[in-house]
Design a protein around this motif. Structure first.
Motif, PDB file in Angstrom:
ATOM      1  N   GLN A 170       0.829  -1.205   0.000  1.00 53.81           N
ATOM      2  CA  GLN A 170       0.000   0.000   0.000  1.00 53.81           C
ATOM      3  C   GLN A 170       0.865   1.258   0.000  1.00 53.81           C
ATOM      4  N   MET A 171       1.966   1.213   0.725  1.00 53.25           N
ATOM      5  CA  MET A 171       2.902   2.342   0.733  1.00 53.25           C
ATOM      6  C   MET A 171       3.473   2.589  -0.661  1.00 53.25           C
ATOM      7  N   LYS A 172       3.860   1.508  -1.340  1.00 55.11           N
ATOM      8  CA  LYS A 172       4.402   1.627  -2.687  1.00 55.11           C
ATOM      9  C   LYS A 172       3.344   2.136  -3.664  1.00 55.11           C
ATOM     10  N   ALA A 173       2.111   1.644  -3.501  1.00 58.70           N
ATOM     11  CA  ALA A 173       1.029   2.092  -4.380  1.00 58.70           C
ATOM     12  C   ALA A 173       0.794   3.587  -4.219  1.00 58.70           C
ATOM     13  N   ALA A 174       0.845   4.073  -2.990  1.00 59.74           N
ATOM     14  CA  ALA A 174       0.669   5.507  -2.749  1.00 59.74           C
ATOM     15  C   ALA A 174       1.791   6.301  -3.399  1.00 59.74           C
ATOM     16  N   ALA A 175       3.013   5.798  -3.302  1.00 52.88           N
ATOM     17  CA  ALA A 175       4.150   6.491  -3.915  1.00 52.88           C
ATOM     18  C   ALA A 175       4.011   6.545  -5.434  1.00 52.88           C
ATOM     19  N   LEU A 176       3.542   5.459  -6.026  1.00 58.65           N
ATOM     20  CA  LEU A 176       3.340   5.434  -7.478  1.00 58.65           C
ATOM     21  C   LEU A 176       2.231   6.393  -7.897  1.00 58.65           C
TER      22      LEU A 176
END
Length: 208
Positions: A170-176
């Motif tokens: 979820q953290m990576k998705a937010a960054a993307l």
């Protein structure tokens, strides 16, 4: 012996000793991050990076004797930034409410979005010379699992580990999402992802 020294010098960044030098290095690394993200590793040039930072090419080479040294310094800096961010969250994990903990985790990589764009390029370009991205990923998972366990002391370690994998995704998705071009609903989408993470942690970390 001298040839070995010159090879090492060509791939090793020089640490500044004074505040003025540290500020200059920070500006050079910020410029490099932007240029690598925009142009890719191979197309980026030291001349363009120096120009983006408003510095002379000599000033850039003073601290970074090669593009390889600059790239590796950026990778090391990113790992340190992530480690520091997770360390700060760890320190307050026990006292944070689940929604605040979710926000802190989501905000970590979103706050490093520019650096992350460059790092993804550099991991691929420097994969033969640097630690693989899986090492950073695994370290982040372990740190997040520890954060979750500190927040909910009764959480079984296997569940903490599994939740850490989901939270990091979820953290990576937010960054993307934060850097996706031409996404008109970016703010709304990020708000939804943040809400999902809050609800997930509130349910997953609630006392049994």
């Amino acid at each position: 012996m001298s040839s070995q020294k010159s090879t090492a010098d060509a791939t090793t960044a020089r640490s500044p000793q004074r505040e003025r030098g540290r500020l200059r290095v920070a500006a050079l690394m910020k410029a490099a991050s932007l240029v690598f993200a925009e142009k890719g590793y191979e197309a980026a040039t030291m001349t363009e990076i120096a120009a983006r930072a408003g510095a002379s090419i000599g000033s850039l080479y003073q601290f970074f004797p090669s593009k390889e040294a600059l790239a590796d310094a950026l990778l090391a800096q990113y790992a340190e930034q992530v480690e520091a961010g997770l360390g700060a969250i760890t320190a307050g994990a026990a006292a944070l409410a689940a929604p605040d903990l979710a926000d802190a985790l989501i905000d970590l990589l979103v706050g490093l979005k520019d650096e992350r764009r460059a790092v993804m390029v550099l991991f691929e370009a420097r994969r033969e010379a640097t630690a693989p991205p899986s090492e950073l990923r695994d370290a982040m998972r372990r740190a997040i699992a520890r954060i979750l366990a500190l927040h909910a002391p009764g959480l079984p370690p296997p569940r903490a580990a599994a939740m850490a994998v989901a939270v990091l995704q979820q953290m990576k998705a937010a960054a993307l999402l934060s850097v996706e071009p031409d996404l008109e609903s970016r703010d709304e989408a990020l708000a939804e992802l943040r809400r999902m993470t809050r609800l997930y942690l509130a349910a997953g970390l609630a006392p049994a």
